[in-house]
Motif scaffolding. Structure first.
Motif, PDB file in Angstrom:
ATOM      1  N   GLN A 304       0.832  -1.206   0.000  1.00  0.00           N
ATOM      2  CA  GLN A 304       0.000   0.000   0.000  1.00  0.00           C
ATOM      3  C   GLN A 304       0.864   1.253   0.000  1.00  0.00           C
ATOM      4  O   GLN A 304       0.573   2.229  -0.706  1.00  0.00           O
ATOM      5  CB  GLN A 304      -0.931  -0.005   1.213  1.00  0.00           C
ATOM      6  N   GLU A 305       1.961   1.247   0.774  1.00  0.00           N
ATOM      7  CA  GLU A 305       2.846   2.409   0.832  1.00  0.00           C
ATOM      8  C   GLU A 305       3.521   2.630  -0.520  1.00  0.00           C
ATOM      9  O   GLU A 305       3.621   3.770  -0.998  1.00  0.00           O
ATOM     10  CB  GLU A 305       3.905   2.209   1.916  1.00  0.00           C
ATOM     11  N   ARG A 308       0.972   4.085  -3.051  1.00  0.00           N
ATOM     12  CA  ARG A 308       0.734   5.519  -2.868  1.00  0.00           C
ATOM     13  C   ARG A 308       1.913   6.330  -3.392  1.00  0.00           C
ATOM     14  O   ARG A 308       1.750   7.339  -4.062  1.00  0.00           O
ATOM     15  CB  ARG A 308       0.490   5.841  -1.395  1.00  0.00           C
ATOM     16  N   SER A 311       1.860   6.394  -7.280  1.00  0.00           N
ATOM     17  CA  SER A 311       0.868   7.301  -7.872  1.00  0.00           C
ATOM     18  C   SER A 311       1.263   8.754  -7.657  1.00  0.00           C
ATOM     19  O   SER A 311       1.099   9.586  -8.557  1.00  0.00           O
ATOM     20  CB  SER A 311      -0.519   7.024  -7.286  1.00  0.00           C
ATOM     21  N   GLN A 312       1.807   9.094  -6.486  1.00  0.00           N
ATOM     22  CA  GLN A 312       2.200  10.482  -6.238  1.00  0.00           C
ATOM     23  C   GLN A 312       3.403  10.886  -7.081  1.00  0.00           C
ATOM     24  O   GLN A 312       3.462  12.011  -7.605  1.00  0.00           O
ATOM     25  CB  GLN A 312       2.495  10.684  -4.750  1.00  0.00           C
ATOM     26  N   ASP A 331       2.040  11.037   3.142  1.00  0.00           N
ATOM     27  CA  ASP A 331       1.084  10.029   3.575  1.00  0.00           C
ATOM     28  C   ASP A 331      -0.180  10.730   4.050  1.00  0.00           C
ATOM     29  O   ASP A 331      -0.126  11.813   4.647  1.00  0.00           O
ATOM     30  CB  ASP A 331       1.654   9.201   4.724  1.00  0.00           C
ATOM     31  N   ASP A 332      -1.312  10.124   3.781  1.00  0.00           N
ATOM     32  CA  ASP A 332      -2.585  10.674   4.218  1.00  0.00           C
ATOM     33  C   ASP A 332      -3.065   9.860   5.410  1.00  0.00           C
ATOM     34  O   ASP A 332      -3.456   8.701   5.270  1.00  0.00           O
ATOM     35  CB  ASP A 332      -3.602  10.582   3.073  1.00  0.00           C
ATOM     36  N   SER A 396      -7.268   7.888  -6.425  1.00  0.00           N
ATOM     37  CA  SER A 396      -6.926   7.815  -5.002  1.00  0.00           C
ATOM     38  C   SER A 396      -7.548   8.923  -4.160  1.00  0.00           C
ATOM     39  O   SER A 396      -7.589   8.831  -2.936  1.00  0.00           O
ATOM     40  CB  SER A 396      -5.404   7.875  -4.849  1.00  0.00           C
ATOM     41  N   GLU A 398      -6.137  11.784  -3.934  1.00  0.00           N
ATOM     42  CA  GLU A 398      -5.001  12.570  -3.456  1.00  0.00           C
ATOM     43  C   GLU A 398      -4.402  13.445  -4.550  1.00  0.00           C
ATOM     44  O   GLU A 398      -3.352  14.047  -4.357  1.00  0.00           O
ATOM     45  CB  GLU A 398      -3.921  11.636  -2.894  1.00  0.00           C
ATOM     46  N   THR A 402      -1.454  16.423  -4.124  1.00  0.00           N
ATOM     47  CA  THR A 402      -0.160  16.091  -4.724  1.00  0.00           C
ATOM     48  C   THR A 402       0.251  17.152  -5.747  1.00  0.00           C
ATOM     49  O   THR A 402       1.413  17.587  -5.782  1.00  0.00           O
ATOM     50  CB  THR A 402      -0.232  14.709  -5.399  1.00  0.00           C
TER      51      THR A 402
END
Length: 821
Positions: A304-305, A308, A311-312, A331-332, A396, A398, A402
């Motif tokens: 998962q980390e 993320r 994608s960022q 991180d959110d 996501s 985010e 981002t």
């Protein structure tokens, strides 16, 4: 206990105790036979075989992103080395195995080993492989958990065994030799680029021989028999291959679309790659039927980390450094309640956390390292992978946060140059060169989003960079976008932007548009009481008047600028006004006055010590000295202008200095070199959207006419075209070599008559005299007692010989060289 069945083996009578057969009687080769040809990869296959031959390489792992062709390459290599493995070569596909035990069972089955009850599969495999000199090809190893540990145990126990694996990620196993499989080649060798006829770079024929184009043509012919590429088509095909990152899978999926699309239509559709890169063969694995599926196979294996972070990081266009990643990655932690407001506060990653995520994504071939030389490491994504990442980012929730962090980072980088000079200035320019695509991406996204922050501050911070690098088109686009979009900008910022828009319109050769912008700047400067900005606006309006031949208006504006600059004690503005007044004197043919004014402005530039100012002042003073007959001082100052232009990274100054030295070369016995240098600078001007101004053509016009007469049209065209192919550093080296010639071998080849310098006939000289006085064709015809059609023909000839496209520019050249007298 297990055996690999030999070619001839006697049956074992039941119930005799099982026994091992250590080595089969003959080797077996178990390799798939692909139905399509493998195009290219000769170099990679050779290098992999050399690795396999080394005694210290037991585990060779071919890594690379999905669709790069690892499996096909492994099969080719295995086929080429089969004779070197006495006990066989085996290919085992592990695409459906996730756990080590599943993988071991698949290997045992692939080796056709008979298992014995009660024995662990790994022990069965080790028993069967012990003492066997064989090669096992393990395909799609990336999703097998702890695959590295499994292979280490096997290889330690079986010293004659070698493993060639394919994986989208590094195994991180002891003894692992990694071989990164690159996308197909699209860069022909320099030797292939050299034209046999001209000796200059010609990329089109050489592109045909590249692996990427060869594969594209081969696969296109499978859906369109007889498919062939002409020279224009080769360029389109190369662009298509680059759009899909030269990945073999992407090329094959794109080529299949030619069943229904033309090359140009396909290229247009590939602006969004993933929706068009579909439709692979139905017998292919699902993960290889579309480009999206190929990438998703890798992304699905991320934590998962990592997902993320992936994608960022896709927000970056054209690569990024670790510092940039730290500024954007976050991180959110989830919703945070603040009174009645629920918000999400992202937590920035620590440097260690950022490098851990990046390292993992590099190992999994979703990122790659872009440079291996000195300087900060840069990372990048293939365009197809980035497009997938951006889709993930949008899903996501985010994306906005981002992109805001990306915009903030870009603005912070741009603002570092405000007070820098010397080495720090050069480093800042180089940093922005590396991030040009990131700047474009963040400006585009912000301008397209009505809720995004204003882009004014970023645009203003980039003005010195755009001017230094002559990015005229970029600057014009974003200045006018910011002016139109950010209507709430404060008056001072709006003044800076409209003034900048005027300057870049001037560099682009649109003098009327530039005058309108500078007129707005003058009004704003007066409105807010900024006298320095008012002086600047007067100066800039004078420049536009100069370009349109209004010398009286230009002089008036420059004098107003000088008076204001002196009243507020601004030495930079005083220097600029003196420079332009000296330039006006030069255009009027008042050489002594011009030299006096320009020497003052040059001295002020040297005193201030700013490279860009010194370059500009040295250049125009060099022209003045040349006009007065002082070639040696002229050459010295052109060289100084070039030197300081290079020190400051100011492209315009470098181009101007090269053209100045070309003017010298044309007059002192080096016409071919001079024409070549002009060709080189013309290519730079076209690439940056920075044409010659009318007033500057007053200097180059006579030189160009003289070069054409000396070399002949064919000779001039050949030298000019050769120059267009010269990289700028080579053109600079040739200009320096011209300047370094001994003074005693220079000779003055310029005609003494101004009209002869341009090759004008007596009648054309009369036409130009009247044209410069503002007479129409009808009036000229009446004065000379000839027809209007004859006048029109003469005017066309005059414009061609002067190298200008308008009557106004012809008048500028005429006044500059006394042709209107």
């Amino acid at each position: 206990m297990a055996t690999i069945p030999p070619a001839k083996q006697q049956p074992i009578p039941f119930p005799a105790a099982p026994r091992r057969v250590v080595a089969p009687a003959g080797p077996r080769v178990v390799l798939p036979t692909p139905l399509t040809s493998l195009v290219g990869r000769e170099r990679e296959a050779f290098e992999i075989i050399q690795c396999l031959r080394r005694d210290d390489v037991r585990l060779l792992n071919l890594t690379g992103p999905g669709g790069v062709g690892k499996t096909r390459l492994a099969i080719r290599v295995a086929k080429q080395v089969e004779s070197q493995f006495a006990d066989g070569v085996y290919f085992i596909d592990l695409a459906h195995c996730n756990e080590p035990d599943h993988a071991v069972s698949a290997i045992v089955q692939g080796l056709d080993v008979r298992e014995v009850g009660g024995e662990r599969p790994i022990d069965t495999l080790i028993t069967a492989a012990t003492g066997q000199r064989m090669l096992i090809v393990l395909d799609n190893l990336e999703q097998v958990r702890d695959a590295g540990l499994l292979l280490v145990d096997l290889l330690v126990t079986c010293p004659d065994l070698k493993v060639l694996s394919t994986s989208r990620e590094v195994l991180r196993a002891s003894g692992e030799q990694v071989y990164p499989v690159p996308p197909l080649s699209m860069l022909p060798s320099r030797r292939a680029l050299l034209s046999s006829e001209t000796g200059y770079l010609d990329p089109t024929p050489a592109l045909r021989a590249t692996d990427a184009i060869q594969l594209f043509v081969d696969r296109a012919r499978s859906v369109r028999p007889g498919f062939a590429l002409d020279d224009h088509d080769v360029v389109l095909a190369a662009a298509i291959c680059r759009q899909v990152d030269c990945l073999p899978l992407g090329i094959e999926l794109a080529a299949a679309r030619l069943r229904h699309l033309s090359l140009s239509s396909l290229l247009d559709l590939l602006e969004r790659r993933l929706p068009i890169l579909t439709g692979g063969p139905h017998d292919s694995p699902v993960r290889l039927r579309t480009m999206r599926a190929a990438i998703a196979w890798s992304v699905d294996l991320l934590t998962q980390e990592e997902r993320r972070g992936f994608s960022q990081l896709s927000v970056f266009a054209g690569g990024f450094s670790l510092d940039a990643a730290e500024a954007v990655l976050a991180d959110d932690p989830g919703p945070v309640t603040d009174g009645r407001v629920t918000r999400r506060d992202p937590i920035r990653r620590s440097p260690q956390s950022a490098i851990d995520v990046i390292s993992s994504l590099v190992d999994k071939n979703l990122l790659h390292i872009e440079n291996t030389s000195a300087g900060p490491t840069r990372y990048g994504m293939l365009a197809t992978v980035r497009e997938f990442g951006l889709d993930c980012l949008a899903e996501s929730g985010e994306e906005r946060g981002t992109r805001l962090r990306h915009l903030t980072w870009c603005r912070s980088l741009a603002e570092r140059g405000a007070q820098s000079s010397g080495a720090a200035w050069s480093q800042w320019l180089a940093a922005l060169d590396a991030e040009r695509l990131n700047l474009e991406a963040t400006l585009t996204c912000a301008s397209d989003d009505p809720d995004a922050p204003a882009i004014t501050s970023l645009v203003i911070a980039l003005l010195p960079y755009w001017e230094a690098r002559a990015h005229v088109t970029d600057a014009t686009r974003w200045l006018e976008t910011a002016i139109r979009r950010d209507t709430g900008a404060c008056p001072a910022d709006r003044l800076t932007m409209v003034s900048g828009a005027g300057t870049f319109a001037w560099l682009h050769g649109d003098f009327e548009r530039a005058a309108r912008w500078h007129g707005q700047a003058l009004d704003l400067a007066r409105l807010i009481g900024d006298r320095a900005a008012e002086a600047t606006a007067h100066n800039n309006l004078g420049t536009q008047a100069t370009e349109t031949g209004d010398y009286d208006g230009a002089t008036s504006s420059y004098e107003a600028s000088l008076a204001l600059a002196q009243s507020i004690g601004d030495p930079s503005l005083v220097m600029t006004a003196l420079h332009n007044l000296g330039y006006m004197a030069l255009l009027r043919g008042e050489s002594a006055i011009a030299v006096g004014l320009l020497e003052q402005s040059f001295a002020m530039a040297v005193e201030r010590g700013v490279d860009g100012h010194i370059a500009a002042e040295a250049m125009i003073l060099a022209h003045a000295y040349f006009d007065s007959g002082d070639q040696e001082r002229s050459i010295a100052l052109f060289m100084k202008s070039l030197e300081h232009g290079q020190s400051s990274g100011h492209l315009v100054s470098q181009v101007d200095a090269i053209e100045g030295l070309a003017r010298v070369g044309g007059a002192t016995g080096s016409p071919a070199l001079a024409a070549r240098l002009i060709g080189a600078t013309t290519a730079v001007r076209e690439a940056t959207g920075m044409p010659h101004s009318g007033s500057y053509l007053a200097y180059l016009g006579p030189a160009l006419s003289s070069l054409r007469r000396t070399l002949g049209e064919e000779g001039f065209s050949e030298a000019f075209s050769a120059g267009r192919a010269l990289p700028l550093p080579v053109a600079i080296a040739e200009a320096v070599a011209l300047a370094d010639r001994p003074a005693d071998i220079r000779r003055d080849a310029m005609p003494v008559s101004p009209a002869e310098a341009f090759g004008l006939t007596p009648r054309e000289g009369e036409i130009l005299h009247l044209l410069a006085a503002g007479e129409s064709n009808r009036a000229i015809a009446e004065t000379l007692y000839i027809s209007e059609s004859t006048v029109a023909r003469h005017v066309a000839n005059v414009l061609g010989k002067l190298g200008v496209e308008s009557r106004a520019k012809a008048a500028v050249v005429a006044r500059r060289h006394g042709l209107d007298a």
